[in-house]
Motif scaffolding. Structure first.
Motif, PDB file in Angstrom:
ATOM      1  N   ALA A 171       0.810  -1.171   0.021  1.00 19.42           N
ATOM      2  CA  ALA A 171      -0.089   0.105  -0.161  1.00 19.42           C
ATOM      3  C   ALA A 171       0.666   1.198  -0.151  1.00 19.42           C
ATOM      4  O   ALA A 171       1.994   1.217   0.499  1.00 19.42           O
ATOM      5  N   ALA A 172       0.411   2.329  -0.534  1.00 13.91           N
ATOM      6  CA  ALA A 172       1.185   3.679  -0.680  1.00 13.91           C
ATOM      7  C   ALA A 172       1.425   4.241   0.469  1.00 13.91           C
ATOM      8  O   ALA A 172       0.446   4.672   1.506  1.00 13.91           O
ATOM      9  N   GLY A 174       3.074   7.508   2.958  1.00 16.94           N
ATOM     10  CA  GLY A 174       3.326   8.782   2.677  1.00 16.94           C
ATOM     11  C   GLY A 174       4.795   9.088   2.770  1.00 16.94           C
ATOM     12  O   GLY A 174       5.251  10.332   2.322  1.00 16.94           O
ATOM     13  N   GLU A 195       3.808   7.938  -1.902  1.00 16.87           N
ATOM     14  CA  GLU A 195       3.038   9.006  -2.465  1.00 16.87           C
ATOM     15  C   GLU A 195       4.257  10.356  -2.715  1.00 16.87           C
ATOM     16  O   GLU A 195       5.132  10.457  -1.760  1.00 16.87           O
ATOM     17  N   GLY A 199       0.979  14.518  -3.417  1.00 18.12           N
ATOM     18  CA  GLY A 199       0.110  13.739  -2.839  1.00 18.12           C
ATOM     19  C   GLY A 199      -0.759  13.176  -3.811  1.00 18.12           C
ATOM     20  O   GLY A 199      -1.872  12.508  -3.708  1.00 18.12           O
ATOM     21  N   GLN A 202       2.360   8.486  -7.189  1.00 22.45           N
ATOM     22  CA  GLN A 202       2.790   7.632  -6.360  1.00 22.45           C
ATOM     23  C   GLN A 202       3.908   6.759  -7.207  1.00 22.45           C
ATOM     24  O   GLN A 202       3.779   6.616  -8.532  1.00 22.45           O
ATOM     25  N   ARG A 224      -0.283   3.182  -9.130  1.00 18.86           N
ATOM     26  CA  ARG A 224      -1.422   3.602  -8.131  1.00 18.86           C
ATOM     27  C   ARG A 224      -1.773   2.330  -7.196  1.00 18.86           C
ATOM     28  O   ARG A 224      -2.471   1.336  -7.470  1.00 18.86           O
ATOM     29  N   TYR A 225      -1.592   2.639  -5.899  1.00 16.18           N
ATOM     30  CA  TYR A 225      -1.807   1.971  -4.836  1.00 16.18           C
ATOM     31  C   TYR A 225      -2.981   2.491  -3.960  1.00 16.18           C
ATOM     32  O   TYR A 225      -2.995   3.764  -3.686  1.00 16.18           O
ATOM     33  N   PRO A 227      -3.985   3.580  -0.286  1.00 17.24           N
ATOM     34  CA  PRO A 227      -2.886   4.022   0.768  1.00 17.24           C
ATOM     35  C   PRO A 227      -2.718   3.190   1.998  1.00 17.24           C
ATOM     36  O   PRO A 227      -3.572   2.700   2.198  1.00 17.24           O
ATOM     37  N   THR A 229      -2.931   3.396   5.557  1.00 21.92           N
ATOM     38  CA  THR A 229      -3.450   4.047   6.436  1.00 21.92           C
ATOM     39  C   THR A 229      -3.830   3.731   7.725  1.00 21.92           C
ATOM     40  O   THR A 229      -3.249   2.602   8.179  1.00 21.92           O
TER      41      THR A 229
END
Length: 233
Positions: A171-172, A174, A195, A199, A202, A224-225, A227, A229
């Motif tokens: 997953a992406a 930050g 990212e 923002g 990615q 494109r994953y 996020p 979180t």
């Protein structure tokens, strides 16, 4: 070329990925052939399409060509006895393939921040005899935790520092989290989507730690994953 790689069976899908150069190593090819993607997809009718698919909880199983890219990138660190951390393990598919690549004697831990997804990975892996064996002997374990902090596995030193030969993040993030870098062995490698500062975009980054502990970060390609979180409250 990825859109051309869909197949009518697991073998056809993997062979198409290989023929189009998205799988390069016979080891990666063999491992992907040994794990039936249909056991990890929500519908058997779409299991062998080279596309991402929703598995609920705003998560997806990535497209097969992305799994192939991750495996090829981490392959130098996926050897017999290697320890691998799979953050955002989701469906459990890549966790299972990683486990095949580190046998005999290796271990893979899949980390999910949503308990239902942790349990989904366990159920999916348990759909085959081989998967049930990997779970029962402790080769593969799924756990609930905040993947941004990595995972302190049983037998790891305090803080889990320099424990994992390879870390895959599904997953992406930050940022390239320092705690994950600390948990890489010398040498070790992490595959992580990150990212950019806007923002909006990615990119995949490879993070290498050498034998002396020096860290090198290399930006690869746009992706494109979903996020990475906070856990749901």
């Amino acid at each position: 070329m990825a859109w051309r790689c869909s197949g009518a069976s697991n073998r056809e899908l993997v062979e198409n990925l290989f023929q189009n150069g998205l799988i390069e190593s016979p080891r990666v090819k063999g491992a992907m052939l040994s794990v039936d993607r249909a056991h990890f997809c929500p519908s058997p009718n779409t299991a062998y399409l080279d596309t991402p698919q929703s598995i609920g909880h705003s998560a997806t199983i990535s497209a097969p060509h992305m799994h192939a890219s991750a495996l090829e990138s981490l392959l130098p660190y996926l050897n017999a006895g290697s320890r691998v951390l799979d953050i955002g393990s989701g469906s459990g598919y890549l966790t299972a393939v990683l486990a095949e690549l580190v046998q005999p004697g290796g271990r893979v831990v899949g980390v999910e921040h949503i308990r239902e997804l942790k349990e989904l990975g366990e159920r999916n892996l348990g759909r085959s005899q081989r998967g049930r064996e990997l779970l029962s002997d402790g080769t593969v374990e799924f756990v609930v935790g905040d993947g941004r902090r990595g995972w302190v596995d049983r037998g790891a030193p305090e803080g889990g520092k320099e424990y994992w030969d390879a870390i895959h993040v599904g997953a992406a993030a930050g940022e390239v989290h320092g705690g994950l870098v600390e948990q890489l062995r010398r040498p070790g490698r992490m595959f992580i989507p990150v990212e950019d500062t806007s923002g909006l975009d990615q990119y995949i980054w490879l993070v290498d730690k050498d034998k002396e502990g020096n860290v090198n970060k290399k930006k690869l390609y746009g992706v494109r994953y979903v996020p990475l979180t906070d856990p749901p409250r």
